[in-house]
Each structure stands twice: as C-alpha cells, then as structure tokens.
Design a protein around this motif. Structure first.
Motif, mmCIF file in Angstrom:
data_model
loop_
_atom_site.group_PDB
_atom_site.id
_atom_site.type_symbol
_atom_site.label_atom_id
_atom_site.label_comp_id
_atom_site.label_asym_id
_atom_site.label_seq_id
_atom_site.Cartn_x
_atom_site.Cartn_y
_atom_site.Cartn_z
ATOM 1 N N TRP A 85 0.853 -1.164 -0.014
ATOM 2 C CA TRP A 85 0.128 0.070 -0.064
ATOM 3 C C TRP A 85 0.835 1.281 -0.012
ATOM 4 O O TRP A 85 0.317 2.335 -0.245
ATOM 5 N N CYS A 86 1.928 1.255 0.220
ATOM 6 C CA CYS A 86 3.168 2.396 0.356
ATOM 7 C C CYS A 86 3.389 2.920 -0.969
ATOM 8 O O CYS A 86 4.064 2.169 -1.900
ATOM 9 N N PRO A 130 7.535 11.515 14.281
ATOM 10 C CA PRO A 130 8.412 10.893 13.221
ATOM 11 C C PRO A 130 8.425 11.550 12.017
ATOM 12 O O PRO A 130 7.324 12.137 11.591
ATOM 13 N N HIS A 131 9.236 11.628 11.176
ATOM 14 C CA HIS A 131 9.296 12.372 9.888
ATOM 15 C C HIS A 131 10.486 11.852 8.959
ATOM 16 O O HIS A 131 11.493 11.601 9.537
ATOM 17 N N ASP A 134 6.485 6.177 4.183
ATOM 18 C CA ASP A 134 5.223 6.104 4.844
ATOM 19 C C ASP A 134 5.506 5.265 6.160
ATOM 20 O O ASP A 134 6.350 3.992 6.074
ATOM 21 N N PHE A 135 5.028 5.757 7.057
ATOM 22 C CA PHE A 135 5.264 5.165 8.535
ATOM 23 C C PHE A 135 4.316 3.966 8.777
ATOM 24 O O PHE A 135 2.965 4.051 8.508
ATOM 25 N N GLN A 192 10.091 0.705 10.891
ATOM 26 C CA GLN A 192 8.825 1.456 11.433
ATOM 27 C C GLN A 192 8.422 2.185 10.361
ATOM 28 O O GLN A 192 7.590 3.157 10.685
ATOM 29 N N ALA A 193 9.263 2.154 9.130
ATOM 30 C CA ALA A 193 8.509 3.006 7.904
ATOM 31 C C ALA A 193 8.805 2.101 6.654
ATOM 32 O O ALA A 193 9.848 1.177 6.647
ATOM 33 N N PHE A 194 8.377 2.572 5.565
ATOM 34 C CA PHE A 194 8.593 2.013 4.319
ATOM 35 C C PHE A 194 8.609 2.738 3.309
ATOM 36 O O PHE A 194 8.136 4.065 3.252
#
Length: 528
Positions: A203-204, A359-360, A365-366, A268-270
């Motif tokens: 989905w990312c 988070p940034h 995408d997280f 934690q992120a993609f």
C-alpha cells in the motif's frame, strides 16, 4: 610730724591680710562651677527609677539561688538562639508582574526514546500566534544513539526524493531479488557475505515507486558479479561462484507470516533498505540502513562497495558511522541503534505553544502500528540550562530540590519513564511556566523558570503517535530574596529577652518565696 608716718605704716601693713582674703575669695569663685554641677547631680536623685536597697537590708535564700541559676541558664540559651536567628538569612518570597523584555526564551530538553530510531525522529515548534518552525536549522538540537554516539542534527529534511530513470514497464513484473519470509530469513542472511533487504508494504506508494528500480539494481548486481567471475574463470562462469557473495532481497511486511519478522527487525517506515554484512550487525543489536539515492545504478554501486569492504576484511561499521561510497559528503548508509536520544535547546516565543517530537522522513510512509513513542524525560527546563552551575555552593543547599522544575536537574533520580502500553498512543505534557528569580544577599540575581507539569495519553487510530510538550508562560514572576534582620531589630530582641526573662523569674521567685513563707507560718500555727 612723727605720728603721720606711723599711721601710714599701719595703713601700709594692714592690707596684707586683706590681700590674702581676696585670694581666698578668688579661689572660692574658681571652685563654684564644680560645686554647682555636683548640686545639679544630686537633684537627679529625685527622678531615679532604679533606687537600690542597701545590701544590709536584703537577704539571700537557697530558693532565690536556684531560681537565679535557672534564670541565667535560660537567659543564655535564649540569647544564643536569638543571636543565631539574627545572623541567619531568611528567604522572602514575593509575586510581581514579569517585565521580561525578551521576545523569546529557551527550552532545554534531553529525552530518550528507547523504541524510536534516530532515523525518523524530529522536532517541531508551533505556538498560539501561528509561528511554526518545523525545520530546526540552528543546529542546537542533536540526536544520539543509545551508545552515546552523535548521529545527526534533528533537522527535518524536506529534500525531494529523486528516483532513477528505470523503465517501469520493463521491470515491474520481473524478479531479480530474493523473496524472504520469516521461514528463510535467518538462513539466507547468513549465506550471503553482503545482502540488501528491502522491507516494504504494497500500500506504500514510495514502495511502489522503488520496486522496479530495486529489481533493476538487483539485475545490475547479478550481471556485474557474473561478468567478474566469468573473467576469473577464463570466460566460463563456474556454478555457484558468485551467487553467495551478494544479493538484493525483499520482505513484504503486510504478509501475516512476516509480521513478527518486521517487528523483530524494528521496521517503522516503508520502504526500509537494510544492509547485512555477514549478519554481524544484527548480532550486535545494530542495524545499517541505506539512505542514498533511489536509482538502480546508485543502489547497485553501493552494494558492490559494501561487498568490497567485506572481502577486504574491514570491520563492521560502529554505531553512528556510515558509508559514503561516492564521496559527496553525504552518508549513503548509517548504523543505528534501536532507540535514540534527542538533546538540545530551542528558542520559542513568549506565548503559549508546543514542542512536538514526531516521526518524519521524506520518501517514506510510516508503519503506525510499529511506532512506539515511550520516552524518558532526562532533562526539561526553561531559560539558561547553566543557571544551577552559576549558583554558589553555599546557596545551593538553600534552593528547593526541584528549583527550575521537576526535570531541571540532570540527576538520574529526577528522570521519569512514560510508557505507551498500546498502539497509536500519543503523549501530552502540559506545563505551566512561571518566571522565577533568586536574589542572594550577596551576589548577582539568578533568573530561571519553574513549572508544574501534568501528563496525559490518548489513542487515535490511523495517526502517527507523537509527543507534545505544551507550555504556557505566566505573566507573573516569583522573586525569592534573601534577607537578614536589621541591627536595631536584633538589639531590641535581645533586650526584650533579657528584660522579659529577668522580670518573669523575679515574679516566679516572689511567688515561690511567698508560698514558702505561708507554708512555714502554717506549720508554726501562726496563720489564724
């Protein structure tokens, strides 16, 4: 004729005693001022308030001696206590309107995130009048991994992610990468000397953009390694000579079989591209992440460079370090720990506002289910952080332990852990900040800010968890001033003690003597 001289002689002789009389009169006139003064002093007896009784008319008693000893001891104790109070310094607190002319003031913090990697965390500022500073550019906020190594400034990077020119239609359905799952992950990672693993989610949209590029990079790596070993074998590539040196692999974190794997790897992120050098990083509790350009050539060249380091027996990168293979000054990979510590200070306007830790990362995408913002507040203060260091040692014992705020001290017993027990949990800390000044008796005033803190947590689905430190500056100022009693106050107090105690014991002695005399008379039967 004879008598006349005789009379003259008599007249001449007679003045002698008169001369003596005149000299005596002159002496009397000279002593008269002293006599007058003595007479005046005698007149003062009429106004004597302290008339004394002749000693022969007084009588010393045992009871009077006991009362006198007790009186003297009491006088001595009270005198010493009054003397100690006179020389002691007393703090006096007053409240007044703050006249601070600064348009801004400092916020100092030191917060540890045990479950948030330094790759993602950043700092934002937002206040009530619309000031927003999402990009902290003054280099006053820094990130350190849990080993204490400096990682980077907590500056948000808003540079647009650049993708390579890979033909999407050609590579979107091709497969050159190694698909991994929980079942084969550990075995495959150990088999390859160097392997890059792309943890992604379908989905990312950033993952979708990277997928064909990543497959293209895998093809380039395979072709380069095949050509290398073909040259070594005289134009014929031996079987399995190159397959186990380097590979690019993928893990779909949305598949149920891979959920625990992605949690274990702290994804934690993609997309997240991890580098494994013979599996050594994972054994040390560290992970190396690729941060370079997203083009097939860059990813392939980076992978080959890592393999070259492994083949040359170079040690695994330590925590906080990375690899800049193209020499442009920007790290293409960096080694991180599981957690992160954010420390520094920022200047904010003197209006209600918030400091937000969130988070940034551009181009990612997280995975909100994996974001855990549990944190330890090691230090939190306002104003100059060094104010306690400026306090003389003799004054520190007089200050409250939480002077400057409950987290203003760097002592370990002043830190506190705030835990997220569930997913999607955001933490809020509301601080009421009060300007405070400490004015020592001798020395320069020490200005700081004290605060009260109230904390709260709440859940909100499908949102990235954050930490909000909301502050509100009071218009009033608390001034703590050291004072000492004036000399006249001390003298009057000592005189009051001496006179009061002496008079009180005189009354007590008189009552006891009266009671004793009555008792004796009653025993002798003299009372009717």
């Amino acid at each position: 004729a004879r008598t006349t001289p005789a009379r003259r002689i008599g007249r001449d002789q007679a003045p002698a005693p008169c001369a003596r009389s005149q000299r005596g009169t002159q002496g009397t006139h000279q002593a008269s001022p002293w006599v007058a003064a003595k007479m005046d002093l005698r007149k003062l007896r009429a106004v004597d308030l302290y008339r004394s009784i002749p000693k022969d008319l007084t009588e010393a008693t045992q009871l009077g001696g006991i009362v006198s000893v007790v009186c003297v001891v009491t006088l001595l104790i009270l005198f010493l206590m009054e003397l100690s109070t006179f020389f002691s310094i007393t703090p006096v607190t007053r409240i007044e309107i703050s006249h601070g002319e600064d348009e801004s003031f400092r916020v100092n913090f030191n917060i540890t995130f045990p479950e948030m990697s330094c790759e993602w965390i950043s700092v934002d500022i937002l206040d009530a009048i619309g000031h927003k500073k999402v990009n902290i550019t003054d280099n006053s906020v820094h990130k350190y991994n849990l080993h204490g190594t400096w990682v980077a400034s907590a500056v948000k990077n808003y540079d647009e992610v650049k993708y390579g020119s890979t033909d999407v239609e050609v590579y979107k359905n091709k497969r050159y990468t190694v698909p991994l799952t929980t079942l084969n992950f550990d075995r495959v990672v150990k088999e390859y000397r160097t392997i890059l693993v792309n943890f992604h989610a379908p989905w990312c949209h950033h993952c979708q953009a990277l997928k064909p590029i990543y497959e293209h990079a895998a093809e380039i790596v395979q072709q380069a390694q095949l050509e290398k070993y073909r040259n070594k074998a005289g134009g014929v590539a031996g079987k399995n000579y190159w397959q186990r040196d380097i590979a690019l692999a993928t893990v779909d974190c949305t598949q149920e079989v891979n959920v625990q794997l992605c949690q274990r790897e702290h994804i934690q992120a993609f997309p997240t591209v991890r580098i494994f050098r013979e599996g050594t990083d994972r054994k040390q509790g560290l992970h190396e992440t690729y941060h370079g350009d997203r083009s097939a050539e860059e990813i392939a060249n980076f992978a080959v460079k890592v393999l070259s380091e492994v083949q040359n027996k170079q040690a695994a990168l330590p925590s906080g370090h990375g690899l800049d293979y193209d020499g442009d000054g920007d790290l293409d990979s960096q080694v991180h720990t599981r957690g992160c510590r954010v420390e520094g200070h920022i200047r904010v306007s003197r209006v209600p506002g918030s400091v937000i830790f969130s988070p940034h990362a551009e181009g990612h995408d997280f995975n909100v289910e994996a974001i855990n913002v549990s944190h330890v507040i090691e230090h939190l203060s306002f104003g100059h952080k060094q104010f306690l260091g400026a306090v003389p040692r003799k004054y520190k014992s007089k200050l409250p332990k939480d002077f400057g705020g409950v987290f203003a001290s760097d002592a370990r017993d002043h830190s506190e852990l705030f835990v997220s027990n569930k997913e999607h949990v955001t933490h809020e800390h509301y601080l009421k900040v009060v300007p405070t000044a400490f004015e020592p008796l001798n020395g320069k005033p020490i200005e700081t800010y004290e605060y009260t803190i109230n904390s709260n947590t709440y859940e909100k689905d499908k949102t990235v968890p954050t930490i909000k430190i909301m502050y509100d500056l009071s218009p009033m100022q608390v001034v703590v001033k050291e004072t000492r009693r004036p000399l006249i106050d001390g003298l009057c107090g000592m005189c009051a003690i001496l006179g009061g105690v002496y008079t009180s014991f005189m009354l007590v002695e008189g009552l006891l003597q009266g009671a004793l005399r009555t008792y004796k008379k009653q025993g002798e039967g003299k009372l009717s």
